[in-house]
Design an enzyme around this catalytic site. Sequence first.
Site, PDB file in Angstrom:
ATOM      1  CB  THR A   1      -0.896   0.010   1.255  1.00 45.95           C
ATOM      2  OG1 THR A   1      -1.688  -1.179   1.245  1.00 45.95           O
ATOM      3  CG2 THR A   1      -1.790   1.223   1.306  1.00 45.95           C
TER       4      THR A   1
ATOM      5  NE  ARG B   1      -7.856  -9.724   0.049  1.00 47.71           N
ATOM      6  CZ  ARG B   1      -7.787  -9.289  -1.190  1.00 47.71           C
ATOM      7  NH1 ARG B   1      -8.077 -10.096  -2.198  1.00 47.71           N
ATOM      8  NH2 ARG B   1      -7.444  -8.053  -1.445  1.00 47.71           N
TER       9      ARG B   1
ATOM     10  CD  GLU C   1      -4.491  -8.896   4.302  1.00 50.67           C
ATOM     11  OE1 GLU C   1      -4.456  -9.249   3.112  1.00 50.67           O
ATOM     12  OE2 GLU C   1      -3.515  -8.851   5.055  1.00 50.67           O
TER      13      GLU C   1
ATOM     14  CG  LEU D   1     -20.508  -5.705  28.458  1.00 52.36           C
ATOM     15  CD1 LEU D   1     -21.075  -6.711  27.486  1.00 52.36           C
ATOM     16  CD2 LEU D   1     -18.997  -5.704  28.351  1.00 52.36           C
TER      17      LEU D   1
ATOM     18  CB  THR E   1     -12.372  -1.925   1.422  1.00 50.94           C
ATOM     19  OG1 THR E   1     -12.747  -1.892   0.049  1.00 50.94           O
ATOM     20  CG2 THR E   1     -11.121  -1.064   1.641  1.00 50.94           C
TER      21      THR E   1
ATOM     22  CB  SER F   1      -8.910  -0.011  -3.186  1.00 47.07           C
ATOM     23  OG  SER F   1      -9.386   0.204  -1.886  1.00 47.07           O
TER      24      SER F   1
HETATM   25  C1  LIG Z   1      -4.072  -1.302  10.552  1.00 48.31           C
HETATM   26  C2  LIG Z   1      -3.764  -1.500   9.102  1.00 48.31           C
HETATM   27  C3  LIG Z   1      -2.745  -2.371   8.728  1.00 48.31           C
HETATM   28  C4  LIG Z   1      -2.413  -2.524   7.375  1.00 48.31           C
HETATM   29  N1  LIG Z   1      -1.364  -3.355   7.026  1.00 48.31           N
HETATM   30  C5  LIG Z   1      -0.935  -3.374   5.734  1.00 48.31           C
HETATM   31  C6  LIG Z   1       0.258  -4.090   5.366  1.00 48.31           C
HETATM   32  O1  LIG Z   1       0.862  -4.786   6.194  1.00 48.31           O
HETATM   33  N2  LIG Z   1       0.685  -4.012   4.086  1.00 48.31           N
HETATM   34  C7  LIG Z   1       0.043  -3.267   3.137  1.00 48.31           C
HETATM   35  O2  LIG Z   1       0.516  -3.227   2.005  1.00 48.31           O
HETATM   36  N3  LIG Z   1      -1.093  -2.571   3.446  1.00 48.31           N
HETATM   37  C8  LIG Z   1      -1.591  -2.609   4.723  1.00 48.31           C
HETATM   38  N4  LIG Z   1      -2.722  -1.897   5.060  1.00 48.31           N
HETATM   39  C9  LIG Z   1      -3.349  -1.059   4.042  1.00 48.31           C
HETATM   40  C10 LIG Z   1      -4.693  -1.575   3.562  1.00 48.31           C
HETATM   41  O3  LIG Z   1      -4.538  -2.729   2.804  1.00 48.31           O
HETATM   42  C11 LIG Z   1      -5.384  -0.434   2.792  1.00 48.31           C
HETATM   43  O4  LIG Z   1      -5.746   0.534   3.748  1.00 48.31           O
HETATM   44  C12 LIG Z   1      -6.595  -0.900   2.002  1.00 48.31           C
HETATM   45  O5  LIG Z   1      -6.208  -1.640   0.882  1.00 48.31           O
HETATM   46  C13 LIG Z   1      -7.475   0.265   1.553  1.00 48.31           C
HETATM   47  O6  LIG Z   1      -6.718   1.234   0.922  1.00 48.31           O
HETATM   48  P1  LIG Z   1      -6.897   2.778   1.330  1.00 48.31           P
HETATM   49  O7  LIG Z   1      -6.799   2.873   2.819  1.00 48.31           O
HETATM   50  O8  LIG Z   1      -5.931   3.551   0.525  1.00 48.31           O
HETATM   51  O9  LIG Z   1      -8.374   3.132   0.939  1.00 48.31           O
HETATM   52  P2  LIG Z   1      -8.884   3.581  -0.517  1.00 48.31           P
HETATM   53  O10 LIG Z   1      -8.412   2.611  -1.534  1.00 48.31           O
HETATM   54  O11 LIG Z   1      -8.583   5.021  -0.702  1.00 48.31           O
HETATM   55  O12 LIG Z   1     -10.450   3.406  -0.328  1.00 48.31           O
HETATM   56  C14 LIG Z   1     -11.278   4.409   0.296  1.00 48.31           C
HETATM   57  C15 LIG Z   1     -12.724   3.955   0.171  1.00 48.31           C
HETATM   58  O13 LIG Z   1     -13.059   3.836  -1.207  1.00 48.31           O
HETATM   59  C16 LIG Z   1     -13.609   2.550  -1.455  1.00 48.31           C
HETATM   60  N5  LIG Z   1     -13.310   2.152  -2.832  1.00 48.31           N
HETATM   61  C17 LIG Z   1     -12.105   1.889  -3.384  1.00 48.31           C
HETATM   62  N6  LIG Z   1     -12.242   1.502  -4.654  1.00 48.31           N
HETATM   63  C18 LIG Z   1     -13.578   1.528  -4.923  1.00 48.31           C
HETATM   64  C19 LIG Z   1     -14.360   1.245  -6.079  1.00 48.31           C
HETATM   65  N7  LIG Z   1     -13.797   0.807  -7.226  1.00 48.31           N
HETATM   66  N8  LIG Z   1     -15.703   1.402  -5.995  1.00 48.31           N
HETATM   67  C20 LIG Z   1     -16.292   1.804  -4.828  1.00 48.31           C
HETATM   68  N9  LIG Z   1     -15.596   2.087  -3.709  1.00 48.31           N
HETATM   69  C21 LIG Z   1     -14.253   1.948  -3.762  1.00 48.31           C
HETATM   70  C22 LIG Z   1     -12.949   1.662  -0.441  1.00 48.31           C
HETATM   71  O14 LIG Z   1     -13.677   0.466  -0.262  1.00 48.31           O
HETATM   72  C23 LIG Z   1     -12.962   2.550   0.778  1.00 48.31           C
HETATM   73  O15 LIG Z   1     -14.216   2.509   1.388  1.00 48.31           O
HETATM   74  C24 LIG Z   1      -3.120  -1.789   6.399  1.00 48.31           C
HETATM   75  C25 LIG Z   1      -4.181  -0.947   6.787  1.00 48.31           C
HETATM   76  C26 LIG Z   1      -4.509  -0.819   8.114  1.00 48.31           C
HETATM   77  C27 LIG Z   1      -5.630   0.091   8.507  1.00 48.31           C
END
Ligand SMILES: Cc1cc2nc3c(=O)[nH]c(=O)nc-3n(C[C@H](O)[C@H](O)[C@H](O)COP(=O)(O)OP(=O)(O)OC[C@H]3O[C@@H](n4cnc5c(N)ncnc54)[C@H](O)[C@@H]3O)c2cc1C
Length: 388
Positions: A136, A247, A367, A342, A369, A142
Amino acid sequence: MPSAPLDLFGIDHLLDDEERAIRDTVRAFCGDQVRPHIADWFETGDVPARELAQEMGKLGLLGMHLEGYGCAGTNAVSYGLACMELEAADSGIRSLASVQGSLAMFAIHRFGSEEQRQEWLPRMATGEAIGCFGLTEADFGSDPDGMLTRARRDGSDWVLNGAKTWITNGSIAEVAVVWAQTDDKIRGFVVPTGTPGFSASAITRKMSLRASVTSELVLEDVRLPASAMLPQARGLRGPLSCLSEARFGIVSGALGAARDSLECALSYAATRTVFDKPLSAYQLTQEKLANMALELGKGMLLALHLGRLKDQGRLRPEQVSLGKLNNVRESLAIARECRTILGANGITLEYSPIRHANNLESVLTYEGTSEVHLLVIGQALTGESAFR
Ligand SMILES: Cc1cc2nc3c(=O)[nH]c(=O)nc-3n(C[C@H](O)[C@H](O)[C@H](O)COP(=O)(O)OP(=O)(O)OC[C@H]3O[C@@H](n4cnc5c(N)ncnc54)[C@H](O)[C@@H]3O)c2cc1C
């Protein structure tokens, strides 16, 4: 005598002796070494991840479903059960094991050279070396295909530049599997974190997964030998297949958080008196409890079914999406509902449901959304991709 939520479904009988033994071992480990401390770790945001990794290594939990190189080589169902027990303690503890085993170790095991496997996997299996998985980026979560991190050739070396964010275990890792654009598609690189130009810093002020290390990685002219590239992963399919592994663990893992929340709510409702009788004796409470036990049991049956398919080599990515979507969504709903039972006590760290609910907010997002999994399922149903 009230039934434990999963006994109601008779799921124990669907497991074999070895699967039950692994589950019970992990449950005992969590009871001894995690549960007594987890509320403090969550509150302070300070978790002894390295020590825990070594303890998990002793039990054979790191990369436990991989074969050879010091890995336990269990079946997928056992791996799922271990994830469930770890996550019943805390999603952050399960994340430590999942990222180590299913992302970092799996990537090296599946796509690495023999030299890379020999160098890293035995030490990662014992927890002596911690791994992270950098996919990421700040603007590409995503949609990782758009990543900006780049690896360019310089003679026979590779030079990496870019930044990754939200990386579990990042600032405690000895090795990072980093994905980067090259002239020949996205490729993975095994980066020892002591390499000049590599730095990692912890992300703080989290409201979720506080008992887990989450970090930013920066790569500034990180020079690596040609042998650092994972030879067998080319394009986004490489990292996506690692995500599918992780996943799968979440499909079962999330239910652990739900089960622990429900057990907590059941015991609280049995002893809390409201309007002169136990909370558990009210129909409104029983409706909540019954619905939650139902969703938990259905989720467990789904997880077990997917585990058996995986053990037969028949599990498809869209089926993993079904499991991840349903089981995380329902587990989050269960943890929140348990919190209501609770009352005010439910907002403290004295009880687990609000901690689990907060953690599951991250699990819902990482993993893939929920929206991404809906799109995967939608594409499998219709043949139409609605991602763009
Ligand atoms: C605690 C934590 C640990 C993590 N650990 C790792 C790790 O070890 N390695 C790693 O690589 N990543 C890691 N991640 C990252 C995680 O995989 C990403 O946060 C995730 O893939 C979502 O990306 P984003 O946060 O950029 O959200 P975005 O991609 O910006 O998405 C924002 C919103 O838009 C929605 N969205 C996206 N595309 C579409 C679409 N085509 N149509 C409709 N809605 C859409 C999403 O579902 C979401 O609701 C971690 C995240 C967290 C919170």
